[in-house]
Every structure is written in C-alpha cells, then in structure tokens.
Design a protein around this motif. Structure first.
Motif, PDB file in Angstrom:
ATOM      1  N   MET A   5      -3.669 -19.634 -36.540  1.00  0.00           N
ATOM      2  CA  MET A   5      -3.244 -20.294 -35.560  1.00  0.00           C
ATOM      3  C   MET A   5      -2.305 -19.120 -34.774  1.00  0.00           C
ATOM      4  N   LEU A   6      -1.733 -18.591 -34.920  1.00  0.00           N
ATOM      5  CA  LEU A   6      -1.099 -17.522 -34.483  1.00  0.00           C
ATOM      6  C   LEU A   6      -1.278 -17.526 -32.687  1.00  0.00           C
ATOM      7  N   LYS A   7      -2.385 -16.806 -32.890  1.00  0.00           N
ATOM      8  CA  LYS A   7      -3.190 -15.995 -31.636  1.00  0.00           C
ATOM      9  C   LYS A   7      -3.514 -17.271 -30.342  1.00  0.00           C
ATOM     10  N   HIS A   8      -3.927 -18.634 -31.023  1.00  0.00           N
ATOM     11  CA  HIS A   8      -4.539 -19.918 -30.580  1.00  0.00           C
ATOM     12  C   HIS A   8      -3.130 -20.312 -29.951  1.00  0.00           C
ATOM     13  N   THR A   9      -1.523 -19.409 -29.894  1.00  0.00           N
ATOM     14  CA  THR A   9      -0.232 -20.328 -29.197  1.00  0.00           C
ATOM     15  C   THR A   9       0.218 -19.402 -28.425  1.00  0.00           C
ATOM     16  N   PHE A  10       0.506 -20.300 -27.494  1.00  0.00           N
ATOM     17  CA  PHE A  10       1.271 -20.357 -26.055  1.00  0.00           C
ATOM     18  C   PHE A  10       3.004 -20.652 -25.874  1.00  0.00           C
ATOM     19  N   CYS A  11       2.689 -21.391 -26.884  1.00  0.00           N
ATOM     20  CA  CYS A  11       4.259 -22.166 -26.405  1.00  0.00           C
ATOM     21  C   CYS A  11       5.443 -21.520 -26.666  1.00  0.00           C
ATOM     22  N   HIS A  12       5.257 -20.268 -27.434  1.00  0.00           N
ATOM     23  CA  HIS A  12       6.419 -19.391 -27.261  1.00  0.00           C
ATOM     24  C   HIS A  12       6.480 -18.160 -26.465  1.00  0.00           C
TER      25      HIS A  12
ATOM     26  N   THR B  61       1.823 -27.484 -21.085  1.00  0.00           N
ATOM     27  CA  THR B  61       1.210 -26.617 -20.156  1.00  0.00           C
ATOM     28  C   THR B  61       0.002 -25.908 -21.983  1.00  0.00           C
ATOM     29  N   GLU B  62       0.369 -25.500 -23.186  1.00  0.00           N
ATOM     30  CA  GLU B  62      -0.248 -24.322 -24.321  1.00  0.00           C
ATOM     31  C   GLU B  62      -1.786 -26.334 -24.146  1.00  0.00           C
ATOM     32  N   ARG B  63      -1.479 -27.167 -23.970  1.00  0.00           N
ATOM     33  CA  ARG B  63      -2.949 -27.883 -24.169  1.00  0.00           C
ATOM     34  C   ARG B  63      -3.510 -28.097 -23.532  1.00  0.00           C
ATOM     35  N   LYS B  64      -3.189 -27.828 -21.792  1.00  0.00           N
ATOM     36  CA  LYS B  64      -4.158 -28.018 -20.941  1.00  0.00           C
ATOM     37  C   LYS B  64      -4.481 -26.895 -20.616  1.00  0.00           C
ATOM     38  N   LEU B  65      -3.573 -26.001 -21.416  1.00  0.00           N
ATOM     39  CA  LEU B  65      -4.831 -24.477 -20.790  1.00  0.00           C
ATOM     40  C   LEU B  65      -6.072 -24.950 -22.056  1.00  0.00           C
ATOM     41  N   TRP B  66      -5.910 -24.884 -23.209  1.00  0.00           N
ATOM     42  CA  TRP B  66      -7.080 -25.212 -24.794  1.00  0.00           C
ATOM     43  C   TRP B  66      -7.920 -26.265 -23.529  1.00  0.00           C
ATOM     44  N   ASN B  67      -7.127 -27.223 -23.234  1.00  0.00           N
ATOM     45  CA  ASN B  67      -8.491 -27.947 -22.403  1.00  0.00           C
ATOM     46  C   ASN B  67      -9.450 -27.318 -21.376  1.00  0.00           C
ATOM     47  N   ALA B  68      -8.764 -25.971 -20.904  1.00  0.00           N
ATOM     48  CA  ALA B  68      -9.457 -25.199 -20.128  1.00  0.00           C
ATOM     49  C   ALA B  68     -10.392 -24.550 -20.496  1.00  0.00           C
ATOM     50  N   GLY B  69     -10.153 -24.100 -21.662  1.00  0.00           N
ATOM     51  CA  GLY B  69     -11.099 -23.373 -22.747  1.00  0.00           C
ATOM     52  C   GLY B  69     -10.486 -21.949 -22.539  1.00  0.00           C
ATOM     53  N   ILE B  70      -8.547 -22.193 -22.002  1.00  0.00           N
ATOM     54  CA  ILE B  70      -8.393 -20.657 -22.629  1.00  0.00           C
ATOM     55  C   ILE B  70      -7.625 -21.041 -23.843  1.00  0.00           C
ATOM     56  N   THR B  71      -8.074 -20.226 -24.720  1.00  0.00           N
ATOM     57  CA  THR B  71      -7.665 -20.462 -26.577  1.00  0.00           C
ATOM     58  C   THR B  71      -6.919 -20.221 -27.397  1.00  0.00           C
ATOM     59  N   ASN B  72      -7.274 -18.339 -27.263  1.00  0.00           N
ATOM     60  CA  ASN B  72      -6.374 -17.656 -27.722  1.00  0.00           C
ATOM     61  C   ASN B  72      -5.543 -16.030 -26.672  1.00  0.00           C
ATOM     62  N   TRP B  73      -4.865 -15.682 -27.148  1.00  0.00           N
ATOM     63  CA  TRP B  73      -3.736 -14.675 -26.276  1.00  0.00           C
ATOM     64  C   TRP B  73      -5.332 -13.770 -25.237  1.00  0.00           C
ATOM     65  N   GLU B  74      -6.319 -13.315 -26.047  1.00  0.00           N
ATOM     66  CA  GLU B  74      -7.091 -12.202 -24.707  1.00  0.00           C
ATOM     67  C   GLU B  74      -7.292 -13.214 -23.943  1.00  0.00           C
ATOM     68  N   GLN B  75      -8.078 -14.412 -24.600  1.00  0.00           N
ATOM     69  CA  GLN B  75      -8.305 -15.195 -22.754  1.00  0.00           C
ATOM     70  C   GLN B  75      -7.316 -15.207 -22.071  1.00  0.00           C
TER      71      GLN B  75
ATOM     72  N   PHE C 232       1.173  -8.859 -28.733  1.00  0.00           N
ATOM     73  CA  PHE C 232       1.011  -8.345 -29.392  1.00  0.00           C
ATOM     74  C   PHE C 232       0.871  -7.114 -30.484  1.00  0.00           C
ATOM     75  N   GLU C 233       2.146  -6.527 -29.707  1.00  0.00           N
ATOM     76  CA  GLU C 233       3.331  -4.995 -30.088  1.00  0.00           C
ATOM     77  C   GLU C 233       3.267  -5.940 -32.006  1.00  0.00           C
ATOM     78  N   HIS C 234       4.425  -7.262 -31.609  1.00  0.00           N
ATOM     79  CA  HIS C 234       5.236  -8.272 -32.816  1.00  0.00           C
ATOM     80  C   HIS C 234       4.186  -8.373 -33.851  1.00  0.00           C
ATOM     81  N   LEU C 235       2.986  -8.679 -33.495  1.00  0.00           N
ATOM     82  CA  LEU C 235       1.832  -9.007 -34.420  1.00  0.00           C
ATOM     83  C   LEU C 235       0.960  -7.693 -35.262  1.00  0.00           C
ATOM     84  N   GLY C 236       1.525  -6.591 -34.446  1.00  0.00           N
ATOM     85  CA  GLY C 236       1.293  -5.740 -35.037  1.00  0.00           C
ATOM     86  C   GLY C 236       1.606  -4.837 -35.493  1.00  0.00           C
ATOM     87  N   MET C 237       3.513  -5.206 -35.918  1.00  0.00           N
ATOM     88  CA  MET C 237       4.016  -4.895 -37.001  1.00  0.00           C
ATOM     89  C   MET C 237       4.531  -5.959 -37.964  1.00  0.00           C
TER      90      MET C 237
END
Length: 282
Positions: free
Chosen positions: A1-8, A16-30, A57-62
């Motif tokens: 779930m974390l990589k679908h999260t934008f509200c941080h 705004t996060e919900r709007k992004l999901w609704n627009a098909g932007i659902t993960n960090w890479e996108q 991405f850096e913090h997740l990698g660590m």
C-alpha cells in the motif's frame, strides 16, 4: 500500500491523492513519470511531489519507515504496516498500578510475529533497551499515551521507532473502548484469561511479590503476552478494513496471522483465588 501512497508528499493531501488514483495514477513510478498535463494538480505542486518521490524511493530502499511516519497524516500511518511488517514488533506493558513516582513497569511483552520476548522488573528488564532497537515499527494499543512514555521515563529507552497506535486506527473504524472490548467485537477469545484486565494484572504482581510463587508470575506473563500477540491479529484486521477504503484491497489484503505457541500458562486456581479474595475485600 505504501507505494500507492502520495499523501506524504508536499502539496498532496488525501483528496488530491484520491483524484490521482481516479485518474489512473496509482503508484510512485507512474507519478514520477507524469507531465503536468497528465495530473489534476498545478505544475509546481507536481514538481515538488516528484522531488519528494526521489526521497521516498531512497528511504524505502534503506528500509526506513521514520520519514514516512513523520510525513503521513496521523490517520494514514497504518499504511506503513505491510511494507515494514518484517521489522515490526507488538508491544505491551504492565505496571504496579500504584500511581505517582513509585509506579513502575512490572512486565513487558514483545512479539514480532516469530518470537515472544518477556521482561520482568528487577530481573531482565534492562535487556529491553537493547532488544527494542532491533525493530523499526512498533504497534501498541494506547501506547502513545501510556506504554511508550512510561518506558522512556523509567527505562530511558529512546523509543524513536515509527509507531502505529491501534486505539486510534480501530476508533476510526468504529471500535471504541479498551483493548479487551475491541478484541471481543472482533472475535478474539481469551479462554482462561477471560475477564482478567489491567487491574487484575496489578493484583497478580502484588501477589507474586508477596509469595514469590512462580505460578502467579506465569499467569501475569501469560496475560501480558496474550495482549501483545493479539495486537498482530488486530493490526491485520484493521489494515484490511482500512484498505477497503482504497482501490487496492484485492491486491494488498493480508491473511489472518497464525497463532504462536504461548510460552506461559495462566494458573486458573490463582485467578479464582484472587477473584474470591478481591470480592471478600469489598
């Protein structure tokens, strides 16, 4: 779930996060690959968010949950759980219940989904300070108000881990009351420890210090350990329930955790005797 999260990210709230999901932007890479014409937000805010994603991405990698914990809204910190489950510990303490400066921790139970660790006053309790540092995410019930401040004050442990307090997560799902009330509503049984609560745990400690009867201490430890072990079930249940509020339930739903073999057994004769003694005192 974390990589679908934008509200941080700076400039992105839950709406705004919900709007992004609704627009098909659902993960960090996108989101990292988006241009301003692709997203329902101003170009400047998008750029800030994409800079924040580089750090994410850096913090997740660590494998460091703290930056996410500090930047997520408090009611969204449950999202850390799945990603950092392997370094999560469930924590519960019992105290002498005397109040004031003489009140102290009697026992602590830790459970990390694999091992159960217990600490007892004037025995091995100082070992807790070293052991807790192995974990990066702590799960408690009401621990932000009670357990963690108590531990910091008495044991001097920094307790700087990311921290999910299930009292608030479950309250947001409509489960109010103490830990035992929530457990019952969610179908958890305590068997011979049914009806034993924090006040009874104080009586158990007093009885142990009076008699040094190992059966009494084992009953207290059985109660303390069950509190910690049940937190995993409650965390998984709450996580799945919060996931239902997102589009990602089917992808990230967690299975119920297996129940570990508990290392201590409650002595039913001790419980009955203390209950009778308490009733006679009133």
């Amino acid at each position: 779930m974390l990589k679908h999260t934008f509200c941080h990210l700076q400039g992105i709230g839950v709406q705004t996060e919900r709007k992004l999901w609704n627009a098909g932007i659902t993960n960090w890479e996108q989101l990292a690959a988006c241009s301003p014409r692709d997203v329902p937000m101003p170009a400047g805010r998008l750029r800030l968010a994409q800079l924040g994603l580089e750090e994410s991405f850096e913090h997740l990698g660590m494998r460091d949950p703290l930056p996410f914990y500090r930047s997520l809204p408090s009611d969204q910190q449950w999202r850390l759980f799945e990603e950092f489950r392997e370094c999560t510990v469930y924590l519960d303490i019992e105290t002498s219940g005397t109040g004031g400066p003489w009140d102290h921790i009697t026992t602590i139970a830790l459970y990390d989904g694999r091992r159960i660790l217990c600490y007892v006053h004037e025995d091995n309790i100082l070992q807790f300070r070293e052991d807790i540092e192995r974990y990066r995410l702590v799960v408690t019930y009401n621990g932000k108000s009670f357990d963690v401040p108590f531990i910091r004050r008495e044991l001097g442990a920094p307790m700087e881990q990311a921290h999910i307090d299930l009292r608030f997560v479950l309250k947001s799902l409509g489960y109010r009351g103490g830990l035992k009330v929530c457990e019952k509503r969610l179908g958890l049984q305590r068997n011979e420890l049914d009806g034993v609560d924090g006040l009874f745990a104080v009586l158990l400690w007093q009885e142990f210090r009076r008699t040094w009867d190992r059966r009494v201490l084992d009953t207290l430890l059985a109660y303390n350990v069950l509190d910690a072990v049940n937190l995993e079930h409650l965390m998984v249940t709450a996580y799945n329930a919060k996931l239902r509020e997102t589009p990602f339930y089917g992808e990230h739903r967690l299975a119920a955790p297996p129940r570990p073999v508990l290392p201590y057994r409650a002595d039913e004769d001790t419980i009955v005797r203390l209950r009778c003694d308490t009733e006679r005192s009133f």
